[in-house]
Design an enzyme around this catalytic site. Structure first.
Site, mmCIF file in Angstrom:
data_model
loop_
_atom_site.group_PDB
_atom_site.id
_atom_site.type_symbol
_atom_site.label_atom_id
_atom_site.label_comp_id
_atom_site.label_asym_id
_atom_site.label_seq_id
_atom_site.Cartn_x
_atom_site.Cartn_y
_atom_site.Cartn_z
ATOM 1 N N ASP A 221 -84.092 57.775 23.210
ATOM 2 C CA ASP A 221 -85.149 57.490 22.787
ATOM 3 C C ASP A 221 -84.840 57.348 20.663
ATOM 4 O O ASP A 221 -84.463 58.239 19.845
ATOM 5 C CB ASP A 221 -86.105 58.809 22.126
ATOM 6 C CG ASP A 221 -87.664 58.898 21.608
ATOM 7 O OD1 ASP A 221 -87.871 57.670 20.737
ATOM 8 O OD2 ASP A 221 -88.667 59.708 21.095
ATOM 9 N N LYS B 170 -94.719 65.917 10.495
ATOM 10 C CA LYS B 170 -94.263 66.243 12.026
ATOM 11 C C LYS B 170 -93.055 67.006 11.051
ATOM 12 O O LYS B 170 -92.735 67.977 11.484
ATOM 13 C CB LYS B 170 -94.137 65.350 12.860
ATOM 14 C CG LYS B 170 -93.299 66.070 14.252
ATOM 15 C CD LYS B 170 -93.557 64.825 14.831
ATOM 16 C CE LYS B 170 -92.989 65.706 16.757
ATOM 17 N NZ LYS B 170 -92.951 63.869 17.029
ATOM 18 N N ASP C 71 -99.284 60.857 21.683
ATOM 19 C CA ASP C 71 -98.191 61.201 21.344
ATOM 20 C C ASP C 71 -98.073 60.822 19.764
ATOM 21 O O ASP C 71 -98.441 60.540 19.398
ATOM 22 C CB ASP C 71 -97.457 60.092 21.999
ATOM 23 C CG ASP C 71 -95.965 59.775 20.313
ATOM 24 O OD1 ASP C 71 -95.573 60.576 20.432
ATOM 25 O OD2 ASP C 71 -95.269 58.291 21.283
ATOM 26 N N GLU D 202 -91.804 65.585 24.723
ATOM 27 C CA GLU D 202 -91.702 64.217 24.554
ATOM 28 C C GLU D 202 -91.209 63.523 26.146
ATOM 29 O O GLU D 202 -90.568 62.701 26.323
ATOM 30 C CB GLU D 202 -91.220 63.751 23.603
ATOM 31 C CG GLU D 202 -92.347 64.110 22.073
ATOM 32 C CD GLU D 202 -91.669 63.573 20.647
ATOM 33 O OE1 GLU D 202 -90.569 62.965 20.636
ATOM 34 O OE2 GLU D 202 -92.339 64.204 19.796
#
Ligand code: AMP
Length: 615
Positions: free
Chosen positions: A198, A76, A13, A175
Site C-alpha cells: 500500500d 488519523k 475507508d 485495510e
C-alpha cells in the site's frame, strides 16, 4: 447469495488524507457516487472557523494554507495515541496545537476550544454520512477500516468516532484485509499468503496475510508513515528548482514551491500514461517560466531509492513472518502511487508475480469494507471473514511479569481461560492488571485496565482463580475472574482505553447526534439560552411576589443560582449552562412548591397540596 434486507450497508475507508465510501449493491461492492457520478470522496481534513463552526473536506484543505493553526489534517495519526506515542516527525506534522489529555489521548487545540481525535474523525465521518445519505437515503450500518498495525486503543478510538457520527459500526477491519476481500481473495476456498503493498501519498504499508478457510491472519506488517507519492513530488520540485537556478531565475519565493509541487504532481501522473511529459509553470509575477522535459526514465531514476526502501521493508516483513518470497501466493496493490507502472514492475519483480491491479487502487479498501458490510448484513453468504488481534493480551503476575492469555494474530472472536492462585495467606483482594504487548515485563507493555476480585481469606495456594479473556468480533476485550471455591466474581469490558470516558462519550453524543455535530451543538445552545432566560425571568417574578415566605438562605441560593446561569449564558459551554439551569430549578423548588400550594389553596379552599390525594 441471499438478499435478506434492502437497507443499505456501507464500507468506509477512513484514510489519513482521503476518505471514501462504498456500498453493497446488486451483489457487489460499489463506490458511492453523487448525482454527478463523482465518488463520495472527502479529504480527511477539518478546519475550525472563528465563529465556532467548522468545514470538512476540500473546503478545509483549501483553508489549511491561510489558517494552518485552525486546520486539522491527518488526524488519523493521533487516534488512540498519547503524546509519548507520537514520533517527533508526527508532532511536527501538525500546525495546530496539541495538548495531552492522558497517556492515550492527545487533543487538538484551536483557539479556546479543544477537540479529541475521535471528535475530529467523527466530523469527517459525519460529512461522509451526510454525503452518502444524500445519494442513498438514510444509512446506519457501516464497516470502517483501520491499518493492520492499529492497536486496541486506536481501533476503539475509531469505533467511538463512528458512533459519534451516528454510524452503527458493524465492524472495524484491517485495510489490507479489506483490499484482499475486494479482489475476492478470502472466500472459503482460498488458502495461502497475500502480500498487500500500500503506497499512498504520505505513507507506505506492507502487510502479509494468511488466508485460510475464510480467516485472515496478519503474519507481519512493516511500513513507513512518512514515505509515499508526496516524496516523488518533492524530488521533482528539487529538479525544477535546480533547473531554474541554472538559468539564473529566482527560486526563493515560498509561493513558488507550492505551485511547483502541484506542477510536479501533474507531471508525475502524466508519466503513468505517457512516455514523456513537460513540467510547466508560467508565473510572470514571480519571474518564472519553466518548461522541463521529463521522461519515464527520469522519473524511474528519482523513484528508485524510494522503491528500494519499500522493498527493504517488504523483505523485513517476510523475515518477521519467517517466509520466503516464493511462499507469497497473491500480491495486491493499494494506494494512488501504485498507479505508476514502474511500481507494478518493481514490486511484481520483487515478489515474482503479477499483482492484482484490476480495481482502482484508491477504491479497493472501501470496496472491500463494503463487501464485509454485505456479509455482516446477511446480503451474501459467499464469504466468511474473521480478523485477528494485532497484539498479545495478558495479565500481570507477581514480580512485574506478564502472562499472555491471548497471543497476537489469534483469529477473533477468541476466548482463553487460565487458573491462578495466591502465593500469600489471607489475601482478600486480588488485583488484576490487564496488559497488551509482546514484551515480557509490565513496564514494557501497555496497561489496558485494572480491576479487583474480592475473595474470602484463605491459606496461600488455596484460592482457585479462573481468569477468562474473551475478545469479541470487534476486537474488544472482556475480562472476567472467578474464585471457584467461594464463587466470588468480577469482570470488566476493556473500554475506553483511548482515553475518552463513557461519560465524555455520552456528553459528546448528546451534543452531536447524527449529522452536523456543530449544528446540533449550536442549536442546543440556542435552546438552552432561551429556556434559561424564561426560567430566570419566571423565578425572579415569583421571588418578588412570594419570596418573603422563604428563609433568607433559600432566597440567596435562588438569586445566586440565577446570577450564575445568567453569566454562563454569555458563554458557549452547553454542559455548564445545562448544569446551572438544573441547579436553578433545584434551588427554586421551595418557591415552586409555595406557588403550587397557594394555587391549590385558592382552588380547594384551604387544603394543602401535599394533603390532596391523587387517585
Ligand atoms: P492515496 O494516498 O492512496 O490517495 O494516494 C495519493 C498519491 O497517489 C499521491 O501522491 C498522488 O500524486 C498519487 N497518484 C494519484 N494518481 C496517480 C497516478 N495516476 N500516477 C501516479 N501517482 C498517482
Amino acid at each position: 447469495m441471499t438478499d435478506r434486507d434492502d437497507a443499505p450497508v456501507v464500507g468506509i475507508d477512513l484514510g489519513t488524507t482521503n476518505s471514501l465510501v462504498a456500498h453493497w449493491v446488486d451483489g457487489a461492492p460499489q463506490i458511492v457516487r453523487d448525482a454527478g457520478g463523482h465518488p463520495v470522496h472527502v479529504p480527511s481534513a477539518v478546519s475550525y472557523l472563528p465563529d465556532g463552526t467548522y468545514v470538512v473536506g476540500q473546503a478545509a484543505v483549501e483553508r489549511a494554507a491561510m489558517a494552518p493553526a485552525e486546520t486539522v489534517l491527518s488526524v488519523k495519526r493521533l487516534m488512540g495515541q498519547g503524546l509519548a506515542d507520537l514520533r517527533p516527525e508526527v508532532r511536527g506534522h501538525f500546525a495546530c496545537e496539541l495538548v495531552e489529555v492522558d497517556r492515550q489521548r492527545v487533543d487538538v487545540k484551536v483557539g479556546e476550544a479543544t477537540y479529541s481525535p475521535q471528535e475530529v474523525s467523527a466530523q469527517i465521518l459525519g460529512e461522509l454520512k451526510r454525503r452518502t445519505e444524500a445519494v442513498l437515503g438514510p444509512v446506519q450500518d457501516a464497516v470502517i477500516t483501520v491499518p493492520a498495525y492499529f492497536d486496541d486503543s486506536q481501533r476503539q478510538a475509531t469505533r467511538t468516532a463512528g458512533k459519534l457520527a451516528g454510524w452503527n459500526v458493524l465492524r472495524i477491519i484491517n485495510e489490507p484485509t479489506a483490499a484482499s476481500l475486494a479482489y475476492g481473495l478470502g472466500d472459503k476456498h482460498t488458502d495461502g499468503v497475500i502480500a498487500v503493498y500500500d503506497l499512498g501519498g504520505g505513507t507506505f504499508d506492507l502487510s502479509l496475510l494468511r488466508v485460510q478457510a475464510g480467516t485472515f491472519r496478519v503474519l507481519a506488517t512493516c511500513g513507513d508513515t512518512f514515505l509515499g507519492g508526496d516524496d516523488v513530488d518533492r524530488l521533482l520540485v528539487d529538479v525544477a528548482l535546480k533547473s531554474l537556478a541554472e538559468k539564473g531565475l529566482p527560486t526563493a519565493d515560498p509561493r513558488l514551491k507550492a505551485r511547483l509541487r502541484a506542477a510536479a504532481e501533474r507531471a508525475k501522473i502524466a508519466l503513468s500514461t505517457e512516455a514523456t511529459t513537460v513540467m510547466r509553470l508560467r508565473e510572470p509575477t514571480l519571474g518564472v517560466n519553466l518548461e522541463l522535459e521529463l521522461s519515464r526514465a527520469d522519473l524511474h531514476t528519482l523513484m528508485d531509492p524510494l522503491l528500494e526502501r519499500t522493498l527493504e521493508l517488504c523483505q523485513q516483513a517476510l523475515t518477521t513472518a519467517e517466509l520466503t518470497v516464493e511462499q507469497v501466493d497473491e500480491l495486491v496493490l493499494v494506494g494512488g502511487s501504485t498507479r505508476t507502472p514502474y511500481v507494478h514492475e518493481r514490486v511484481g519483480a520483487f515478489f515474482g508475480r503479477a499483482p492484482h491491479v484490476g480495481l482502482d487502487p484508491d477504491q479497493v479498501v472501501a470496496q472491500g469494507a463494503a463487501a464485509q458490510a454485505g456479509i455482516l448484513a446477511g446480503h451474501t453468504s459467499d464469504l466468511l471473514l474473521l480478523d485477528v488481534i494485532p497484539l498479545s493480551l495478558g495479565i500481570e503476575t507477581y514480580g512485574g511479569g506478564v502472562t499472555k492469555l491471548i497471543m497476537a494474530n489469534s483469529a477473533i472472536p477468541t476466548q482463553t481461560t487460565e487458573e491462578y492462585s495466591t502465593p500469600k495467606d489471607n489475601v482478600t483482594a486480588i488485583d488484576l492488571h490487564v496488559l497488551q504487548g509482546e514484551r515480557e515485563l509490565v513496564a514494557d507493555c501497555r496497561s489496558l485496565a485494572r480491576f479487583k476480585l474480592r475473595i474470602p481469606p484463605m491459606p496461600a495456594g488455596m484460592p482457585q482463580v479462573e481468569v477468562t479473556f474473551l475478545v469479541d468480533a470487534d476486537g474488544i476485550l472482556h475480562v472476567s475472574a472467578l474464585e471457584k471455591r467461594s464463587g466470588a466474581e468480577a469482570s470488566i469490558e476493556v473500554t475506553p482505553v483511548h482515553g475518552l470516558t463513557e461519560e465524555e462519550i455520552d456528553t459528546i453524543m448528546a451534543d452531536s447526534i447524527t449529522h452536523a455535530l456543530e449544528d446540533v451543538r449550536v442549536h442546543q445552545l440556542i435552546d438552552l439560552r432561551n429556556e434559561s432566560a424564561t426560567v430566570i425571568r419566571a423565578t425572579q417574578r415569583t421571588l418578588k411576589a412570594e419570596g418573603a415566605k422563604l428563609t433568607p438562605e433559600q432566597r440567596t441560593a435562588i438569586t445566586e443560582a440565577a446570577a450564575t446561569l445568567e453569566a454562563l449564558c454569555k458563554h458557549e459551554d452547553n454542559q455548564a449552562i445545562k448544569a446551572a439551569l438544573e441547579e436553578l430549578n433545584k434551588q427554586a423548588e421551595p418557591l415552586a412548591e409555595l406557588v403550587l400550594n397557594r394555587v391549590a389553596q385558592d382552588s380547594l379552599s384551604g387544603k394543602r397540596l401535599d394533603e390532596i390525594e391523587v387517585s
